[in-house]
Scaffold this motif. Structure first.
Motif, short mmCIF file in Angstrom:
data_model
loop_
_atom_site.label_atom_id
_atom_site.label_comp_id
_atom_site.label_asym_id
_atom_site.label_seq_id
_atom_site.Cartn_x
_atom_site.Cartn_y
_atom_site.Cartn_z
N ARG A 42 63.68 0.58 -39.91
CA ARG A 42 63.87 1.90 -40.51
C ARG A 42 62.73 2.83 -40.13
O ARG A 42 62.94 4.00 -39.78
CB ARG A 42 63.97 1.78 -42.04
N GLN A 43 61.51 2.31 -40.16
CA GLN A 43 60.35 3.12 -39.81
C GLN A 43 60.35 3.47 -38.32
O GLN A 43 60.00 4.59 -37.93
CB GLN A 43 59.06 2.39 -40.18
N LEU A 44 60.76 2.52 -37.48
CA LEU A 44 60.79 2.79 -36.04
C LEU A 44 61.86 3.82 -35.70
O LEU A 44 61.67 4.65 -34.80
CB LEU A 44 61.03 1.48 -35.27
N GLU A 45 62.97 3.77 -36.42
CA GLU A 45 64.01 4.78 -36.21
C GLU A 45 63.51 6.16 -36.63
O GLU A 45 63.79 7.16 -35.95
CB GLU A 45 65.27 4.41 -37.01
N ALA A 46 62.74 6.22 -37.72
CA ALA A 46 62.18 7.50 -38.18
C ALA A 46 61.20 8.06 -37.16
O ALA A 46 61.01 9.28 -37.06
CB ALA A 46 61.50 7.31 -39.53
N LYS A 47 60.57 7.19 -36.37
CA LYS A 47 59.64 7.63 -35.34
C LYS A 47 60.34 7.93 -34.02
O LYS A 47 59.69 8.14 -32.99
CB LYS A 47 58.57 6.54 -35.11
N LYS A 48 61.67 7.94 -34.02
CA LYS A 48 62.49 8.24 -32.84
C LYS A 48 62.30 7.20 -31.73
O LYS A 48 62.41 7.52 -30.53
CB LYS A 48 62.16 9.63 -32.27
N LEU A 49 62.05 5.96 -32.13
CA LEU A 49 61.90 4.89 -31.15
C LEU A 49 63.20 4.10 -30.96
O LEU A 49 63.31 3.31 -30.03
CB LEU A 49 60.78 3.93 -31.57
N ILE A 50 64.16 4.31 -31.85
CA ILE A 50 65.50 3.72 -31.69
C ILE A 50 66.43 4.87 -31.33
O ILE A 50 66.70 5.75 -32.16
CB ILE A 50 65.95 3.01 -32.97
N LEU A 51 66.91 4.88 -30.10
CA LEU A 51 67.61 6.05 -29.56
C LEU A 51 69.12 6.00 -29.76
O LEU A 51 69.78 7.03 -29.69
CB LEU A 51 67.29 6.21 -28.07
N LYS A 52 69.68 4.81 -29.95
CA LYS A 52 71.11 4.60 -30.23
C LYS A 52 72.02 5.02 -29.08
O LYS A 52 73.21 5.25 -29.28
CB LYS A 52 71.52 5.34 -31.51
N GLN A 53 71.48 5.11 -27.87
CA GLN A 53 72.31 5.45 -26.72
C GLN A 53 73.13 4.25 -26.27
O GLN A 53 74.18 4.42 -25.64
CB GLN A 53 71.44 5.97 -25.57
N GLY A 54 72.67 3.07 -26.59
CA GLY A 54 73.41 1.88 -26.21
C GLY A 54 72.80 0.64 -26.85
O GLY A 54 71.59 0.60 -27.10
#
Length: 329
Positions: free
Chosen positions: A125-137
Protein backbone atom coordinates in the motif's frame (compact mmCIF):
# COMPACT_ATOMS: atom_id res chain seq x y z
CA UNK A 1 4.76 -9.78 30.41
CA UNK A 2 5.45 -6.16 29.46
CA UNK A 3 7.00 -4.79 26.31
CA UNK A 4 10.68 -3.98 26.60
CA UNK A 5 11.70 -0.32 26.32
CA UNK A 6 14.51 -0.18 23.77
CA UNK A 7 16.29 2.40 21.65
CA UNK A 8 17.01 5.02 24.33
CA UNK A 9 20.14 6.67 22.98
CA UNK A 10 23.22 7.81 24.80
CA UNK A 11 25.74 10.30 23.37
CA UNK A 12 27.71 7.37 21.90
CA UNK A 13 24.55 6.17 20.11
CA UNK A 14 23.98 9.61 18.62
CA UNK A 15 27.51 9.69 17.23
CA UNK A 16 27.20 6.16 15.83
CA UNK A 17 23.80 6.82 14.23
CA UNK A 18 25.22 9.86 12.44
CA UNK A 19 27.24 7.49 10.26
CA UNK A 20 24.94 6.24 7.50
CA UNK A 21 25.18 4.81 4.01
CA UNK A 22 24.40 1.06 4.26
CA UNK A 23 21.67 -0.88 2.46
CA UNK A 24 19.72 -0.89 5.71
CA UNK A 25 19.78 2.90 5.82
CA UNK A 26 18.50 3.11 2.23
CA UNK A 27 15.55 0.86 3.08
CA UNK A 28 14.85 2.85 6.27
CA UNK A 29 13.90 5.84 4.12
CA UNK A 30 11.39 3.85 2.04
CA UNK A 31 8.83 2.75 4.61
CA UNK A 32 6.71 4.53 7.21
CA UNK A 33 6.96 2.22 10.20
CA UNK A 34 4.09 3.78 12.18
CA UNK A 35 1.28 1.92 10.33
CA UNK A 36 3.24 -1.32 10.57
CA UNK A 37 3.78 -0.73 14.29
CA UNK A 38 0.05 -0.26 14.74
CA UNK A 39 -0.71 -3.32 12.62
CA UNK A 40 1.66 -5.55 14.58
CA UNK A 41 0.36 -4.33 17.95
CA UNK A 42 1.98 -4.88 21.35
CA UNK A 43 3.56 -8.22 22.13
CA UNK A 44 3.62 -7.86 25.93
CA UNK A 45 0.67 -7.87 28.32
CA UNK A 46 0.25 -6.19 31.68
CA UNK A 47 1.20 -9.18 33.82
CA UNK A 48 4.49 -10.05 35.46
CA UNK A 49 7.25 -11.85 33.60
CA UNK A 50 10.20 -11.17 31.38
CA UNK A 51 9.81 -8.19 29.09
CA UNK A 52 9.38 -8.81 25.34
CA UNK A 53 10.94 -6.95 22.44
CA UNK A 54 8.59 -4.67 20.46
CA UNK A 55 7.15 -6.31 17.35
CA UNK A 56 8.61 -3.61 15.09
CA UNK A 57 12.12 -4.36 16.36
CA UNK A 58 11.59 -8.08 15.75
CA UNK A 59 10.23 -7.52 12.22
CA UNK A 60 13.22 -5.34 11.39
CA UNK A 61 15.51 -8.09 12.69
CA UNK A 62 13.95 -10.74 10.44
CA UNK A 63 14.09 -8.46 7.39
CA UNK A 64 17.78 -7.72 8.03
CA UNK A 65 18.40 -11.46 8.30
CA UNK A 66 16.80 -12.08 4.89
CA UNK A 67 18.73 -9.29 3.14
CA UNK A 68 21.99 -10.76 4.43
CA UNK A 69 20.99 -14.45 4.15
CA UNK A 70 21.53 -15.20 7.84
CA UNK A 71 20.24 -18.05 9.97
CA UNK A 72 18.67 -17.07 13.29
CA UNK A 73 21.88 -17.78 15.30
CA UNK A 74 23.97 -15.86 12.73
CA UNK A 75 21.46 -13.01 12.82
CA UNK A 76 21.69 -12.85 16.62
CA UNK A 77 25.48 -12.57 16.32
CA UNK A 78 25.26 -9.90 13.60
CA UNK A 79 22.87 -7.73 15.62
CA UNK A 80 25.17 -8.01 18.64
CA UNK A 81 28.28 -7.19 16.62
CA UNK A 82 27.36 -4.82 13.77
CA UNK A 83 26.49 -1.18 14.39
CA UNK A 84 24.51 -0.87 11.14
CA UNK A 85 22.24 -3.73 12.25
CA UNK A 86 21.64 -2.21 15.69
CA UNK A 87 20.85 1.15 14.14
CA UNK A 88 18.36 -0.34 11.71
CA UNK A 89 16.51 -2.58 14.16
CA UNK A 90 16.32 0.20 16.76
CA UNK A 91 18.59 -1.06 19.52
CA UNK A 92 20.97 1.22 21.38
CA UNK A 93 24.51 0.14 22.27
CA UNK A 94 23.46 -0.93 25.76
CA UNK A 95 20.26 -2.82 24.79
CA UNK A 96 20.32 -6.60 25.00
CA UNK A 97 20.22 -8.50 21.69
CA UNK A 98 17.27 -10.81 20.92
CA UNK A 99 18.51 -14.40 20.93
CA UNK A 100 17.79 -16.86 18.15
CA UNK A 101 14.93 -18.56 20.02
CA UNK A 102 13.22 -15.17 20.42
CA UNK A 103 13.59 -14.59 16.68
CA UNK A 104 12.15 -18.05 16.01
CA UNK A 105 9.14 -17.44 18.26
CA UNK A 106 8.35 -14.11 16.62
CA UNK A 107 8.38 -15.73 13.19
CA UNK A 108 5.78 -18.15 14.56
CA UNK A 109 3.70 -15.19 15.75
CA UNK A 110 3.70 -13.73 12.24
CA UNK A 111 2.11 -16.92 10.92
CA UNK A 112 -0.96 -16.52 13.16
CA UNK A 113 -4.16 -14.89 11.86
CA UNK A 114 -2.53 -14.00 8.54
CA UNK A 115 -0.38 -11.31 10.20
CA UNK A 116 2.52 -11.62 7.77
CA UNK A 117 0.11 -11.27 4.82
CA UNK A 118 -1.23 -8.05 6.40
CA UNK A 119 2.34 -6.73 6.74
CA UNK A 120 2.96 -7.55 3.07
CA UNK A 121 -0.25 -5.74 2.06
CA UNK A 122 0.64 -2.64 4.12
CA UNK A 123 4.10 -2.41 2.59
CA UNK A 124 2.60 -2.63 -0.90
CA UNK A 125 0.00 0.00 0.00
CA UNK A 126 2.82 2.39 0.86
CA UNK A 127 4.75 1.56 -2.31
CA UNK A 128 1.65 2.19 -4.39
CA UNK A 129 1.22 5.57 -2.67
CA UNK A 130 4.80 6.38 -3.70
CA UNK A 131 3.89 5.63 -7.36
CA UNK A 132 6.18 2.60 -7.45
CA UNK A 133 3.40 0.23 -8.50
CA UNK A 134 2.39 1.36 -11.98
CA UNK A 135 -0.33 -1.23 -12.80
CA UNK A 136 0.56 -1.24 -16.50
CA UNK A 137 0.93 -4.99 -16.42
CA UNK A 138 1.18 -8.00 -14.11
CA UNK A 139 3.79 -10.65 -14.91
CA UNK A 140 2.92 -14.13 -13.61
CA UNK A 141 5.27 -17.03 -13.09
CA UNK A 142 6.14 -19.87 -10.71
CA UNK A 143 9.33 -21.47 -9.46
CA UNK A 144 10.11 -24.79 -7.81
CA UNK A 145 12.18 -24.75 -4.61
CA UNK A 146 13.44 -28.03 -3.11
CA UNK A 147 12.46 -28.94 0.43
CA UNK A 148 15.09 -28.80 3.13
CA UNK A 149 14.30 -32.39 4.09
CA UNK A 150 15.50 -35.48 2.25
CA UNK A 151 12.85 -36.85 -0.15
CA UNK A 152 10.95 -40.00 0.92
CA UNK A 153 12.64 -43.23 -0.06
CA UNK A 154 11.02 -46.38 -1.33
CA UNK A 155 11.69 -49.43 0.77
CA UNK A 156 13.46 -52.52 -0.36
CA UNK A 157 11.55 -55.78 -0.53
CA UNK A 158 9.38 -56.56 2.53
CA UNK A 159 10.17 -53.19 4.09
CA UNK A 160 8.29 -49.95 4.73
CA UNK A 161 8.80 -46.72 2.84
CA UNK A 162 10.90 -44.13 4.65
CA UNK A 163 8.87 -40.90 4.88
CA UNK A 164 10.41 -37.46 4.54
CA UNK A 165 10.87 -35.23 7.59
CA UNK A 166 8.81 -32.67 5.66
CA UNK A 167 5.40 -34.27 5.26
CA UNK A 168 3.94 -31.24 3.44
CA UNK A 169 6.36 -31.26 0.49
CA UNK A 170 5.53 -33.13 -2.72
CA UNK A 171 7.17 -34.12 -5.97
CA UNK A 172 6.85 -31.70 -8.87
CA UNK A 173 8.26 -31.58 -12.37
CA UNK A 174 9.55 -28.79 -14.60
CA UNK A 175 10.68 -29.97 -18.00
CA UNK A 176 12.80 -33.06 -17.41
CA UNK A 177 13.68 -32.13 -13.83
CA UNK A 178 11.80 -33.57 -10.82
CA UNK A 179 11.90 -31.66 -7.53
CA UNK A 180 10.67 -32.66 -4.07
CA UNK A 181 9.53 -29.49 -2.38
CA UNK A 182 7.33 -26.46 -2.95
CA UNK A 183 6.35 -23.99 -5.64
CA UNK A 184 6.18 -20.19 -5.33
CA UNK A 185 3.65 -18.42 -7.58
CA UNK A 186 3.98 -14.66 -8.00
CA UNK A 187 2.23 -11.78 -9.72
CA UNK A 188 4.78 -9.01 -10.33
CA UNK A 189 4.17 -5.40 -11.39
CA UNK A 190 5.89 -4.83 -14.72
CA UNK A 191 7.14 -1.35 -13.80
CA UNK A 192 9.68 -2.00 -11.04
CA UNK A 193 9.09 -5.78 -10.61
CA UNK A 194 7.40 -5.19 -7.24
CA UNK A 195 5.68 -8.40 -6.10
CA UNK A 196 1.96 -7.70 -5.73
CA UNK A 197 0.67 -11.23 -5.21
CA UNK A 198 2.35 -14.33 -3.79
CA UNK A 199 0.95 -17.80 -3.34
CA UNK A 200 2.79 -20.92 -2.20
CA UNK A 201 1.82 -24.54 -2.89
CA UNK A 202 3.51 -27.89 -2.77
CA UNK A 203 5.48 -28.75 -5.90
CA UNK A 204 2.78 -31.04 -7.36
CA UNK A 205 0.44 -28.12 -8.16
CA UNK A 206 0.63 -26.97 -11.78
CA UNK A 207 1.44 -23.35 -12.61
CA UNK A 208 -2.01 -22.62 -14.00
CA UNK A 209 -4.15 -23.85 -11.06
CA UNK A 210 -3.65 -20.85 -8.71
CA UNK A 211 -2.98 -18.34 -11.51
CA UNK A 212 -6.20 -16.34 -11.07
CA UNK A 213 -5.12 -15.53 -7.50
CA UNK A 214 -2.08 -13.71 -8.92
CA UNK A 215 -4.14 -11.14 -10.84
CA UNK A 216 -4.97 -7.91 -9.02
CA UNK A 217 -7.89 -6.73 -11.16
CA UNK A 218 -6.57 -3.18 -11.60
CA UNK A 219 -3.76 -3.90 -14.06
CA UNK A 220 -3.98 -3.02 -17.75
CA UNK A 221 -2.65 -6.39 -18.94
CA UNK A 222 -1.50 -9.80 -17.72
CA UNK A 223 1.66 -11.43 -19.13
CA UNK A 224 2.52 -15.10 -18.80
CA UNK A 225 3.99 -18.06 -20.64
CA UNK A 226 2.09 -20.82 -22.45
CA UNK A 227 1.28 -22.70 -19.23
CA UNK A 228 -1.21 -20.01 -18.18
CA UNK A 229 -3.38 -19.73 -21.27
CA UNK A 230 -6.86 -21.25 -21.28
CA UNK A 231 -9.98 -20.20 -23.17
CA UNK A 232 -11.81 -19.69 -19.85
CA UNK A 233 -9.06 -17.46 -18.47
CA UNK A 234 -8.99 -15.44 -21.68
CA UNK A 235 -12.74 -14.90 -21.33
CA UNK A 236 -12.44 -13.82 -17.67
CA UNK A 237 -9.68 -11.32 -18.44
CA UNK A 238 -11.62 -9.90 -21.39
CA UNK A 239 -14.74 -9.51 -19.26
CA UNK A 240 -12.72 -7.67 -16.60
CA UNK A 241 -11.29 -5.29 -19.21
CA UNK A 242 -7.74 -6.66 -18.79
CA UNK A 243 -5.64 -7.32 -21.88
CA UNK A 244 -4.70 -10.97 -22.33
CA UNK A 245 -0.96 -11.12 -22.96
CA UNK A 246 -0.61 -14.83 -22.23
CA UNK A 247 1.54 -16.69 -24.73
CA UNK A 248 -0.31 -19.14 -26.97
CA UNK A 249 0.67 -22.77 -27.38
CA UNK A 250 0.05 -25.39 -30.02
CA UNK A 251 -2.44 -28.21 -29.48
CA UNK A 252 -3.70 -31.30 -31.27
CA UNK A 253 -6.04 -29.20 -33.41
CA UNK A 254 -3.31 -26.64 -34.24
CA UNK A 255 0.04 -28.46 -33.94
CA UNK A 256 1.86 -25.55 -35.54
CA UNK A 257 1.36 -21.95 -34.43
CA UNK A 258 0.88 -19.46 -37.28
CA UNK A 259 3.71 -16.92 -37.80
CA UNK A 260 1.59 -14.14 -36.29
CA UNK A 261 1.19 -16.06 -33.00
CA UNK A 262 4.89 -16.93 -32.95
CA UNK A 263 5.78 -13.26 -33.30
CA UNK A 264 3.25 -12.35 -30.60
CA UNK A 265 4.78 -14.92 -28.22
CA UNK A 266 8.24 -13.55 -28.91
CA UNK A 267 7.18 -9.99 -28.09
CA UNK A 268 5.41 -11.11 -24.90
CA UNK A 269 8.46 -13.12 -23.79
CA UNK A 270 10.65 -10.00 -23.84
CA UNK A 271 8.33 -8.24 -21.39
CA UNK A 272 7.52 -11.33 -19.32
CA UNK A 273 11.19 -12.17 -18.73
CA UNK A 274 11.42 -9.48 -16.02
CA UNK A 275 9.38 -11.76 -13.74
CA UNK A 276 12.53 -13.84 -13.25
CA UNK A 277 14.20 -11.04 -11.26
CA UNK A 278 12.55 -11.82 -7.88
CA UNK A 279 13.38 -15.51 -8.17
CA UNK A 280 17.00 -14.71 -9.02
CA UNK A 281 17.24 -12.50 -5.92
CA UNK A 282 15.56 -15.15 -3.75
CA UNK A 283 17.98 -17.86 -4.84
CA UNK A 284 21.20 -15.90 -5.29
CA UNK A 285 20.98 -13.47 -2.35
CA UNK A 286 18.35 -14.76 0.10
CA UNK A 287 19.50 -18.38 0.25
CA UNK A 288 16.28 -19.80 -1.19
CA UNK A 289 17.87 -22.40 -3.41
CA UNK A 290 16.33 -24.68 -0.81
CA UNK A 291 13.57 -24.12 1.73
CA UNK A 292 14.73 -23.30 5.25
CA UNK A 293 12.10 -25.11 7.35
CA UNK A 294 10.42 -28.50 7.57
CA UNK A 295 6.72 -27.72 7.09
CA UNK A 296 4.42 -25.69 4.88
CA UNK A 297 3.35 -23.03 7.41
CA UNK A 298 6.87 -22.02 8.45
CA UNK A 299 8.13 -21.97 4.87
CA UNK A 300 5.17 -19.88 3.76
CA UNK A 301 5.86 -17.26 6.44
CA UNK A 302 9.49 -17.12 5.37
CA UNK A 303 8.53 -16.74 1.70
CA UNK A 304 6.15 -13.83 2.38
CA UNK A 305 8.84 -12.20 4.54
CA UNK A 306 11.26 -12.62 1.63
CA UNK A 307 8.72 -10.90 -0.64
CA UNK A 308 8.47 -7.99 1.84
CA UNK A 309 12.26 -7.75 1.94
CA UNK A 310 12.54 -7.87 -1.85
CA UNK A 311 9.88 -5.18 -2.37
CA UNK A 312 11.51 -2.81 0.12
CA UNK A 313 14.91 -3.30 -1.47
CA UNK A 314 13.54 -2.78 -4.98
CA UNK A 315 11.69 0.33 -3.83
CA UNK A 316 14.88 1.75 -2.31
CA UNK A 317 16.70 1.22 -5.59
CA UNK A 318 13.90 2.74 -7.66
CA UNK A 319 13.65 5.84 -5.46
CA UNK A 320 17.44 6.29 -5.49
CA UNK A 321 17.40 6.18 -9.30
CA UNK A 322 14.75 8.91 -9.38
CA UNK A 323 16.78 11.36 -7.29
CA UNK A 324 18.56 14.04 -9.35
CA UNK A 325 22.32 13.74 -9.21
CA UNK A 326 24.06 16.43 -7.22
CA UNK A 327 25.96 18.91 -9.39
CA UNK A 328 29.36 20.04 -8.14
CA UNK A 329 30.22 23.70 -8.63
Amino acid sequence: MVERNVGQMSLADVLVRARRGSILDEVEAVVDWAPLRSLLGKRGGDGAGNSSYPAEVMLRCLLAGIWHNLSDPALEAAIADRLSFRRFVGLSLHDQTPDHTTLWRFRQELAKDGLIEKVFAEINRQLEAKKLILKQGTLVDASLIPARATPPRKARKDGEDTPSADRDARWGRKGKKSVFGYKIHTGVDAGHTIIRRVHMTDASITDTEPADRLFCGDEEAVYGDQAYYTHARHARLTEAGIKDRLMRRSNKHHPELPPRQKLRNKLIAKIRSAVERPYAVFKEHYGLRRMRFFNFARNQTHIVLACCAYNLRRAAGALAAQRPESVSV
